[in-house]
Design an enzyme around this catalytic site. Structure first.
Site, PDB file in Angstrom:
ATOM      1  N   ASN A  23       0.869  -1.180   0.000  1.00  0.00           N
ATOM      2  CA  ASN A  23       0.000   0.000   0.000  1.00  0.00           C
ATOM      3  C   ASN A  23       0.902   1.226   0.000  1.00  0.00           C
ATOM      4  O   ASN A  23       1.475   1.585   1.026  1.00  0.00           O
ATOM      5  CB  ASN A  23      -0.887  -0.053   1.260  1.00  0.00           C
ATOM      6  CG  ASN A  23      -1.736   1.194   1.428  1.00  0.00           C
ATOM      7  OD1 ASN A  23      -1.819   2.026   0.532  1.00  0.00           O
ATOM      8  ND2 ASN A  23      -2.370   1.312   2.588  1.00  0.00           N
ATOM      9  N   TRP A  24       1.028   1.850  -1.166  1.00  0.00           N
ATOM     10  CA  TRP A  24       1.960   2.985  -1.293  1.00  0.00           C
ATOM     11  C   TRP A  24       1.400   4.268  -0.679  1.00  0.00           C
ATOM     12  O   TRP A  24       2.123   5.266  -0.568  1.00  0.00           O
ATOM     13  CB  TRP A  24       2.302   3.224  -2.772  1.00  0.00           C
ATOM     14  CG  TRP A  24       3.153   2.151  -3.381  1.00  0.00           C
ATOM     15  CD1 TRP A  24       3.665   1.054  -2.740  1.00  0.00           C
ATOM     16  CD2 TRP A  24       3.596   2.049  -4.744  1.00  0.00           C
ATOM     17  NE1 TRP A  24       4.394   0.273  -3.623  1.00  0.00           N
ATOM     18  CE2 TRP A  24       4.368   0.871  -4.862  1.00  0.00           C
ATOM     19  CE3 TRP A  24       3.410   2.840  -5.888  1.00  0.00           C
ATOM     20  CZ2 TRP A  24       4.954   0.474  -6.063  1.00  0.00           C
ATOM     21  CZ3 TRP A  24       4.005   2.436  -7.091  1.00  0.00           C
ATOM     22  CH2 TRP A  24       4.768   1.268  -7.167  1.00  0.00           C
ATOM     23  N   LYS A  25       0.126   4.254  -0.344  1.00  0.00           N
ATOM     24  CA  LYS A  25      -0.533   5.437   0.245  1.00  0.00           C
ATOM     25  C   LYS A  25      -0.289   6.665  -0.646  1.00  0.00           C
ATOM     26  O   LYS A  25      -0.156   6.533  -1.852  1.00  0.00           O
ATOM     27  CB  LYS A  25      -0.067   5.653   1.691  1.00  0.00           C
ATOM     28  CG  LYS A  25      -0.254   4.387   2.542  1.00  0.00           C
ATOM     29  CD  LYS A  25      -0.135   4.630   4.009  1.00  0.00           C
ATOM     30  CE  LYS A  25      -0.298   3.309   4.763  1.00  0.00           C
ATOM     31  NZ  LYS A  25      -0.287   3.448   6.187  1.00  0.00           N
ATOM     32  N   HIS A  80      -9.747   1.296   5.057  1.00  0.00           N
ATOM     33  CA  HIS A  80      -8.479   1.506   5.763  1.00  0.00           C
ATOM     34  C   HIS A  80      -8.712   2.506   6.894  1.00  0.00           C
ATOM     35  O   HIS A  80      -9.483   3.457   6.747  1.00  0.00           O
ATOM     36  CB  HIS A  80      -7.417   2.035   4.784  1.00  0.00           C
ATOM     37  CG  HIS A  80      -6.041   2.006   5.364  1.00  0.00           C
ATOM     38  ND1 HIS A  80      -5.616   2.935   6.287  1.00  0.00           N
ATOM     39  CD2 HIS A  80      -5.009   1.146   5.190  1.00  0.00           C
ATOM     40  CE1 HIS A  80      -4.373   2.645   6.646  1.00  0.00           C
ATOM     41  NE2 HIS A  80      -3.984   1.564   5.988  1.00  0.00           N
ATOM     42  N   GLU A 119      -7.063   4.905   7.903  1.00  0.00           N
ATOM     43  CA  GLU A 119      -6.786   6.313   7.551  1.00  0.00           C
ATOM     44  C   GLU A 119      -7.991   6.937   6.849  1.00  0.00           C
ATOM     45  O   GLU A 119      -8.241   8.135   6.983  1.00  0.00           O
ATOM     46  CB  GLU A 119      -5.509   6.393   6.693  1.00  0.00           C
ATOM     47  CG  GLU A 119      -4.273   6.161   7.561  1.00  0.00           C
ATOM     48  CD  GLU A 119      -3.072   5.575   6.854  1.00  0.00           C
ATOM     49  OE1 GLU A 119      -3.066   5.497   5.614  1.00  0.00           O
ATOM     50  OE2 GLU A 119      -2.124   5.165   7.562  1.00  0.00           O
ATOM     51  N   GLU A 178      -5.503  -4.935  10.798  1.00  0.00           N
ATOM     52  CA  GLU A 178      -4.525  -3.865  10.995  1.00  0.00           C
ATOM     53  C   GLU A 178      -4.870  -3.107  12.278  1.00  0.00           C
ATOM     54  O   GLU A 178      -5.708  -2.191  12.251  1.00  0.00           O
ATOM     55  CB  GLU A 178      -4.572  -2.874   9.824  1.00  0.00           C
ATOM     56  CG  GLU A 178      -4.205  -3.465   8.491  1.00  0.00           C
ATOM     57  CD  GLU A 178      -3.569  -2.426   7.573  1.00  0.00           C
ATOM     58  OE1 GLU A 178      -2.485  -2.683   7.061  1.00  0.00           O
ATOM     59  OE2 GLU A 178      -4.145  -1.342   7.385  1.00  0.00           O
ATOM     60  N   GLY A 212       2.283   2.285  11.088  1.00  0.00           N
ATOM     61  CA  GLY A 212       3.315   3.321  11.002  1.00  0.00           C
ATOM     62  C   GLY A 212       3.982   3.664  12.323  1.00  0.00           C
ATOM     63  O   GLY A 212       4.640   4.693  12.430  1.00  0.00           O
ATOM     64  N   SER A 268       3.214  -1.850  10.536  1.00  0.00           N
ATOM     65  CA  SER A 268       4.643  -1.871  10.863  1.00  0.00           C
ATOM     66  C   SER A 268       5.349  -3.157  10.440  1.00  0.00           C
ATOM     67  O   SER A 268       6.257  -3.623  11.136  1.00  0.00           O
ATOM     68  CB  SER A 268       4.845  -1.616  12.361  1.00  0.00           C
ATOM     69  OG  SER A 268       4.424  -0.307  12.687  1.00  0.00           O
ATOM     70  N   GLY A 311       2.788  -1.131   4.351  1.00  0.00           N
ATOM     71  CA  GLY A 311       2.782   0.288   3.995  1.00  0.00           C
ATOM     72  C   GLY A 311       4.203   0.757   3.704  1.00  0.00           C
ATOM     73  O   GLY A 311       4.752   0.530   2.627  1.00  0.00           O
ATOM     74  N   GLY A 312       4.816   1.401   4.703  1.00  0.00           N
ATOM     75  CA  GLY A 312       6.136   2.025   4.537  1.00  0.00           C
ATOM     76  C   GLY A 312       7.172   1.140   3.852  1.00  0.00           C
ATOM     77  O   GLY A 312       7.878   1.595   2.935  1.00  0.00           O
TER      78      GLY A 312
HETATM   79  P1  PGA Z   1       2.680   0.478   7.708  1.00  0.00           P
HETATM   80  O1  PGA Z   1       1.213   0.672   7.079  1.00  0.00           O
HETATM   81  O2  PGA Z   1       3.213  -0.821   7.167  1.00  0.00           O
HETATM   82  O3  PGA Z   1       3.459   1.667   7.232  1.00  0.00           O
HETATM   83  O4  PGA Z   1       2.504   0.423   9.182  1.00  0.00           O
HETATM   84  C1  PGA Z   1       0.363  -0.407   6.887  1.00  0.00           C
HETATM   85  C2  PGA Z   1      -0.958   0.035   6.331  1.00  0.00           C
HETATM   86  O5  PGA Z   1      -1.442   1.105   6.733  1.00  0.00           O
HETATM   87  O6  PGA Z   1      -1.551  -0.635   5.492  1.00  0.00           O
END
Ligand code: PGA
Length: 266
Positions: free
Chosen positions: A25-27, A113, A115, A183, A189, A227, A248-249
């Site tokens: 997930n590149w966000k 998600h 977010e 999640e 994050g 994470s 994510g990251g």
């Molecule tokens: P993260 O994000 O790996 O940067 O914690 C995961 C996500 O939000 O899907």
């Protein structure tokens, strides 16, 4: 709103569902040039890989979907979007429909998600509608659920997960049409992960609920997200209930994501 699914799992889907899934997930990160570089980098590694790979899905931002699809279209790497609007077309400025996403090569879409729940105030009725509309358009939703730090501390995590499943899942679906990502909000994050026991407890609950309410529901892939790094991926992917990772990251770094992919166990 659990309704017993009447849909039957096609035989040819069973094998695909037993694979592990590694989803990036590149966000809202990067430029077009960076998206091109990352997608081409993964493609090169896939072409040179000497072992069977898990199912890999990349989810870039909307403006780069076509760019990334042009690079990946003849490869086993698939593409997903990060959100979808639950109407087919019309006066919805700034939104994107499921049909538009399939049109540019998406096979998956992240739904619910945390977010989006936080910044766009998405509620479960909207999330259920998004799942439903996505499936009808031929997109496979990756439904994100998870408890807050407070809910975990007060012992409500399992209750929260169970009620999110009940309220967010569409009324009827076949197991190969959905993916669930657990999640925990406090793990996204932050560098803080639940213990392996806590993850297994939640994943076990999700599998149990799905097999009770959906025919073949125990086969719906359940991913862990929050994470994930090149260092902790192997331990997570070795857990019996973990069918993959939503990253994510670490999915924005070629070497790190490649290490996560190579930690897959199936
Ligand atoms: P993260 O994000 O790996 O940067 O914690 C995961 C996500 O939000 O899907």
């Amino acid at each position: 709103m659990w309704l017993l699914s009447k849909n039957v799992l096609p035989e040819d889907k069973k094998e695909e569902m037993m694979q592990q899934y590694i989803i990036g997930n590149w966000k809202m990160n990067g430029t077009k040039a960076e998206a091109q570089k990352l997608a081409s980098g993964f493609l090169k590694r896939i072409q040179e890989a000497e072992r069977p790979l898990p199912k890999i899905v990349l989810c870039p931002s909307y403006p780069y979907l076509t760019t990334v699809f042009d690079i990946l279209k003849n490869s086993p790497i698939e593409m997903g979007a990060q959100d979808v609007f639950p109407e087919k077309s019309g006066p919805y400025t700034g939104d994107v429909s499921a049909i538009q996403l399939t049109d540019v090569g998406c096979k998956y879409v992240i739904v619910g998600h945390s977010e989006r729940r936080l910044h766009h105030k998405e509620d479960c009725a909207l999330i259920r509608k998004k799942n439903d509309v996505a499936i009808k358009a031929g997109l496979r939703p990756i439904l994100c659920i998870g408890e807050s730090a407070e809910e975990r501390k007060s012992g409500k995590a399992l209750h929260v997960i169970s009620s999110q499943l009940k309220s967010d899942l569409p009324e009827s679906f076949s197991p190969h049409e959905m993916i669930i990502a657990y999640e925990p909000l406090w793990a996204i994050g932050t560098g803080h992960l639940p213990s392996h026991e806590e993850i297994e407890e939640v994943m076990g609950l999700i599998k149990h609920e799905l097999s009770l309410h959906v025919s073949g529901g125990g086969l719906v892939p359940i991913l862990y997200g929050g994470s994930v790094t090149a260092e902790n991926a192997l331990g997570l992917l070795e857990l019996p209930h973990v069918d993959g990772l939503l990253v994510g990251g670490a999915s924005l770094k070629l070497d790190d994501f490649w290490d996560v992919i190579n930690a897959s166990q199936r």
